[in-house]
Design an enzyme around this catalytic site. Structure first.
Site, PDB file in Angstrom:
ATOM      1  N   GLY A  16      41.604  36.301  31.046  1.00  0.00           N
ATOM      2  CA  GLY A  16      41.499  36.752  29.665  1.00  0.00           C
ATOM      3  C   GLY A  16      42.852  37.079  29.058  1.00  0.00           C
ATOM      4  CB  ALA A  17      44.703  39.257  28.076  1.00  0.00           C
ATOM      5  CG  MET A  18      49.400  39.491  32.969  1.00  0.00           C
ATOM      6  SD  MET A  18      48.400  40.318  34.236  1.00  0.00           S
ATOM      7  CE  MET A  18      49.564  41.539  34.807  1.00  0.00           C
ATOM      8  CD  GLU A  19      47.786  44.418  33.570  1.00  0.00           C
ATOM      9  OE1 GLU A  19      47.114  43.433  33.174  1.00  0.00           O
ATOM     10  OE2 GLU A  19      47.623  44.943  34.683  1.00  0.00           O
ATOM     11  CG  HIS A  51      46.062  47.266  32.164  1.00  0.00           C
ATOM     12  ND1 HIS A  51      45.542  47.940  33.251  1.00  0.00           N
ATOM     13  CD2 HIS A  51      45.403  46.072  32.120  1.00  0.00           C
ATOM     14  CE1 HIS A  51      44.598  47.185  33.831  1.00  0.00           C
ATOM     15  NE2 HIS A  51      44.484  46.058  33.150  1.00  0.00           N
ATOM     16  CD  GLU A  74      46.931  41.829  37.893  1.00  0.00           C
ATOM     17  OE1 GLU A  74      47.035  41.857  36.652  1.00  0.00           O
ATOM     18  OE2 GLU A  74      46.222  42.614  38.529  1.00  0.00           O
ATOM     19  CD  GLU A  94      45.014  42.707  29.282  1.00  0.00           C
ATOM     20  OE1 GLU A  94      45.793  43.206  30.127  1.00  0.00           O
ATOM     21  OE2 GLU A  94      43.917  42.188  29.603  1.00  0.00           O
TER      22      GLU A  94
HETATM   23  C1  7ML Z   1      39.003  42.337  32.073  1.00  0.00           C
HETATM   24  C2  7ML Z   1      41.707  40.366  33.448  1.00  0.00           C
HETATM   25  C3  7ML Z   1      42.042  39.615  34.583  1.00  0.00           C
HETATM   26  C4  7ML Z   1      41.066  39.074  35.400  1.00  0.00           C
HETATM   27  C5  7ML Z   1      42.812  41.007  32.619  1.00  0.00           C
HETATM   28  C6  7ML Z   1      43.482  39.410  34.943  1.00  0.00           C
HETATM   29  C7  7ML Z   1      43.608  42.081  33.317  1.00  0.00           C
HETATM   30  C8  7ML Z   1      44.196  40.644  35.380  1.00  0.00           C
HETATM   31  C9  7ML Z   1      44.700  41.500  34.248  1.00  0.00           C
HETATM   32  C10 7ML Z   1      38.548  43.055  31.006  1.00  0.00           C
HETATM   33  C11 7ML Z   1      39.020  42.768  29.742  1.00  0.00           C
HETATM   34  C12 7ML Z   1      39.955  41.785  29.608  1.00  0.00           C
HETATM   35  C13 7ML Z   1      40.398  41.078  30.690  1.00  0.00           C
HETATM   36  C14 7ML Z   1      39.919  41.334  31.948  1.00  0.00           C
HETATM   37  C15 7ML Z   1      40.350  40.563  33.126  1.00  0.00           C
HETATM   38  C16 7ML Z   1      39.745  39.269  35.089  1.00  0.00           C
HETATM   39  C17 7ML Z   1      39.374  40.009  33.977  1.00  0.00           C
HETATM   40  N1  7ML Z   1      45.436  42.599  34.842  1.00  0.00           N
HETATM   41  O1  7ML Z   1      44.237  42.902  32.379  1.00  0.00           O
HETATM   42  O2  7ML Z   1      42.778  42.906  34.058  1.00  0.00           O
HETATM   43 ZN    ZN Z   2      42.947  44.724  33.437  1.00  0.00          ZN
END
Ligand code: 7ML
Ligand code: ZN
Length: 879
Positions: free
Chosen positions: A267-270, A307, A127, A304
């Protein structure tokens, strides 16, 4: 090479559907650290049936093309057009099988997008547009297909080979290699693809869903971290149960993987069934992670997981719709945390975060609606606006429709759109149709940027016992959006007597009075609400629970704020009243100081804080929130021209004054809370630690704190107490700080996450000397400019959380930071762009600082080979 791409703007209005269906994607990886060979087989079918042959257009970036075959015919360079990042195959027949082979180079991928190396294992981040760095494909979220992935690698280096979905085959191969096949039954967009290859260890648990599906839960980490996964696993189980209980949503596969990496841009990826996490949001042990870390892990694991329905099962048509999945999923993770911990405390933290991070964005050069109209680089739009403001918009649906109306809307949304890539309008329609209401005007929240300002005035007529509140909303102009329309604002209101009793509310024309919070709707530019039978001039409790994401202006008298702080039934309003009172006091002393006057401590503030400190009934975590003074950047935002030193000095003066005046209360409470009981992870234990440590931070402003902090540090059995004590000693420049930092470093030097804290403690120290410390720390063996967590801990914290350091009057902070942006841009444009945004508020400072910052922005802008990421941020800032 990037220059051609930089500066190209993409518009939401130009959206065109992709003309092809991709019926299936077969991927084959020959895994190698230096070179990985990727073979892809894609089944294309023209959507419009028997139309004439059409071009197939694919995206690709940094791919070394080996071969292309169309329907088993090898294509030569005459048969296709390769231009920049697109590959066009002209005139492909209605049913076309395309086979490609490319080579990619994970070890030299420092941008951490696509396939890259972390420690000794390989992983992906796709992503938003990272899949195109893996293979040629229509890399856009509205092209959804089923994936079959075959992974082949050396078995000793890569015993674990993971991808999305179910494992369908494993095989031993000659010369110590092996093969694993994965098949994901759910069609998905390319941004949800993931693979992991390496020598990872796992912690396993399982969850039985409501309908009886036994889901295997596996967290993969490097072996030395196996003892830090319990909390993440517990959070995952809680997330799965909560989504069933609250949203009636069940997990849909037999397996759920989480992989933790130290090298991650976000932070992380779903990714479907194969979440990849920044290790910061997985690993925790009481001695390595703070209570805030534990809460962060719970929230991100939840995010995540949630999502899977809001993002994966129903995804976004295009990236302009990002808030469709992100705003909604942040709302869901906020609700999850509220249900798991304290709802009131969570709400206050969310509001604090919105005000300190999103408001400045909405008032700066990058201001954009939660659904942007254009972008140059989509990675720059993973913002507090899309995420946190987006979540407040979802919360307003919830406030307007109620829990059951909101759930009806969610149900219809899934009935209509499961398996589809849709838009924010589709979400709004589902909410409207399920509840048989018109939400057209509410839809303006998606297209308007800027934080609305609501000016509230009141009038009490003693003779008629009528009380009138007049609200006026104004959304300031933002770049590219001059004229704003009135927005729909849920306005939750209460009225208190000066003794703090809640009044029953009866709007003019109503037949009876109703007690408790009243939800009113403001939708015009100006609106008045008149209440009858009001026995005395009341104290208005405005926007309870922060019912709309606006800036609220009302000229409260100090005694009215005191009434709200002491008596209001709404925790957010109580907290906000304390913040307002503290803010007024600090800004007033800042003005006095600027005039060369002596600063003085406001007695009503002391009285109010004494009241807070004397409350032995309230949740300690709520008291801690109330005692935490507004941060320096937030205060700076409230001034016409930010006075960096003035705010720092005035805030310190007020804090010290309160500490001296209320010392007995702070030390008494500290002693009670510091009862020597062993660490516990419970919400109440965390709440007590938060109050204890805020008491300590006040006591550190007086003579008594230092020895308490020293003792706390010596006896601490958890990172929350250790860090609070150490940070306190570092901030006060205690002689104890030096040894404490040294011992900490010796103990944790091999631990990446804990060392981040060590860097933060030093980078955050106020003062113009800190830039020297930060520069020196870049040479520390635990620091790496290639690692995003390290960059955020040292460079990001210095530039964004240390105003007196970054804004040193001689410009040394700015020059240092601009050098880092340029240095980082060559390695990791996404992180460089985030760092560059530290300059976004440059116009809000005095002439001297403005000129210095502008010079640095221009220096970055003219650096050669700048990425599209950084040039978008910097050119907007300079515009
Ligand atoms: C928001 C994330 C991203 C970018 C994680 C990357 C995500 C895209 C991804 C809230 C809690 C944890 C992470 C994020 C965040 C900026 C913030 N799809 O899951 O949205
Ligand atoms: Zn997200």
């Amino acid at each position: 090479m990037k220059e051609g791409i930089a500066g190209k703007t993409i518009y939401r209005k130009d959206y065109l559907a992709y003309p092809w269906d991709v019926n299936h994607l077969d991927l084959h990886f020959d895994i190698g650290i230096e070179t990985t060979i990727v073979r892809a087989e894609m089944a294309f079918e023209l959507k419009d049936g028997a139309g004439a042959p059409q071009d197939i257009v694919l995206n690709g970036s940094d791919l070394q093309l080996v071969s292309i075959r169309l329907n088993d015919r090898i294509l030569t360079t005459d048969d296709y057009v390769l231009e920049g990042e697109t590959l066009t195959i002209p005139g492909a027949p209605q049913n076309s099988i395309l086979k490609t082979e490319v080579r990619i180079h994970p070890a030299s991928n420092s941008a951490l997008e696509g396939l890259y190396l972390s420690g000794k294992f390989l992983l992906t981040q796709c992503e938003a547009q990272g899949f195109r760095k893996i293979t040629w494909f229509p890399d856009r979220p509205d092209v959804m297909t089923t994936y079959r992935v075959t992974l082949e690698a050396d078995k000793s280096n890569f015993p674990v080979l993971l991808s999305n979905g179910n494992k369908t085959e494993t095989a031993e191969l000659p010369s110590g290699r092996h093969r694993v096949c994965w098949q994901d039954p759910f069609p998905k967009p390319s941004y949800l693809f993931a693979l992991v290859a390496g020598d990872l260890s796992l912690v396993e648990d399982h969850f039985i869903t409501r309908s009886g599906r036994d889901v295997s839960l596996r967290i993969y980490v490097e072996k030395e971290n196996l003892d830090r996964c319990d909390h993440a696993m517990e959070s995952l189980v809680n997330s799965m149960r909560w989504d069933e209980d609250r949203f009636d949503l069940e997990y849909d596969l037999d397996i759920y993987h989480i992989v933790a990496t130290n090298d991650f841009n976000m932070g992380a990826m779903e990714n479907k069934s194969l979440n990849i996490f920044n290790s910061k949001y997985v690993l925790a042990r009481p001695d390595t992670a703070t209570d805030a870390d534990y809460q962060g892990i719970e929230g991100v694991i939840g995010h995540e997981y949630f999502h899977n329905w809001t993002g994966n099962r129903v995804t976004c048509q295009d990236w302009f719709q990002l808030t469709l999945k992100e705003g909604l999923t942040v709302f869901r993770d906020e609700e999850f945390s509220a249900d798991m911990q304290s709802r009131a405390v969570k709400r206050i933290r969310v509001v604090r975060d919105l005000r300190s991070r999103q408001f400045p964005e909405d008032d700066g050069p990058m201001a954009h609606p939660i659904r942007p109209d254009h972008y140059a680089e989509i990675n720059n739009f993973y913002t507090a606006t899309v995420y946190q403001k987006g979540a407040t918009i979802i919360r307003m649906y919830h406030t307007l429709l109620g829990e059951s109306g909101f759930q009806k809307g969610m149900k219809l949304y899934f009935e209509r759109h499961d398996g589809q890539a849709v838009t924010c309008d589709d979400f709004l329609s589902a909410m409207a149709d399920a509840n048989d209401v018109n939400l057209d005007r509410f839809g303006r929240w998606y297209s308007q940027s800027g934080t609305p300002q609501v000016f509230v005035s009141d009038h009490y007529d003693a003779s008629t016992k009528r009380y009138t509140l007049t609200l006026k909303q104004i959304t300031p102009a933002t770049p590219g959006q001059q004229d704003k329309l009135p927005l729909v604002l849920p306005f939750a209101l209460g009225l208190l007597t000066s003794q703090g009793e809640e009044l029953a509310l009866q709007l003019e024309g109503e037949t009876e009075a109703v007690s408790g919070t009243r939800l009113l709707i403001m939708e015009e530019a100006q609106q008045a609400f008149s209440f009858i039978n009001i026995p005395q001039a009341p104290v208005p409790s405005l926007f309870r629970d922060y019912s709309a994401p606006v800036k609220i202006f009302f000229d409260y008298l100090p005694e009215q704020l005191a009434t709200l702080i002491a008596y209001d039934s709404d925790a957010y309003v109580r907290w906000d009243a304390a913040q307002r009172m503290a803010q007024n006091a600090i800004l007033e002393q800042c003005r006095q100081r600027a005039k060369g006057n002596e600063m003085v401590l406001d007695t009503s503030l002391v009285r109010a804080f004494r009241g807070i400190m004397s409350d032995n009934q309230a949740d300690p975590a709520l008291l801690a929130e109330a005692l935490q003074l507004p941060d320096e950047d937030y205060l700076a935002e409230q001034m016409e021209v930010a006075d960096v030193e003035g705010i720092h000095e005035a805030r310190k003066f007020i804090k010290k004054g309160l500490a001296i005046e209320l010392e007995a209360l702070f030390s008494g409470r500290y002693a009670t809370l510091n009862d020597g009981s062993p660490y516990q992870k419970t919400a109440i234990a965390m709440a007590r630690r938060s109050l204890k440590n805020i008491c300590l931070s006040y006591l550190l402003e007086t003579g008594t704190g230092e020895s308490l902090a020293g003792a706390q540090l010596a006896s601490s059995d958890n990172m929350t107490d250790t860090l609070a004590a150490m940070q306190g000693l570092v901030l006060m420049d205690s002689p104890l700080a030096k040894t404490a930092l040294l011992e900490f470093e010796t103990k944790w030097q091999a631990d990446a996450l804990v060392m981040d804290k060590w860097f933060i403690m030093q980078a955050i120290k106020p003062g113009s000397n800190t830039v020297t410390t930060v520069r020196a720390l870049m040479d520390h063996p635990a620091f790496s400019i290639q690692n995003p967590n390290k960059v955020r801990a040292l460079i990001g914290v210095f530039a964004m959380l240390n105003p007196t350091g970054f804004h040193a009057a001689d410009g040394s902070g700015y020059a240092f930071h601009a050098d880092r942006v340029i240095e980082l841009d060559a390695l990791n444009p996404q992180i460089a762009a985030r760092m560059a945004s530290a300059f976004n508020r440059w116009k809000r400072y005095d002439e001297g600082r403005k000129a210095l910052m502008k010079t640095e922005l221009e220096r970055i802008a003219s650096a050669g080979g700048l990425s599209g990421d950084v040039s978008e941020i910097v050119s907007n800032a300079l515009r």
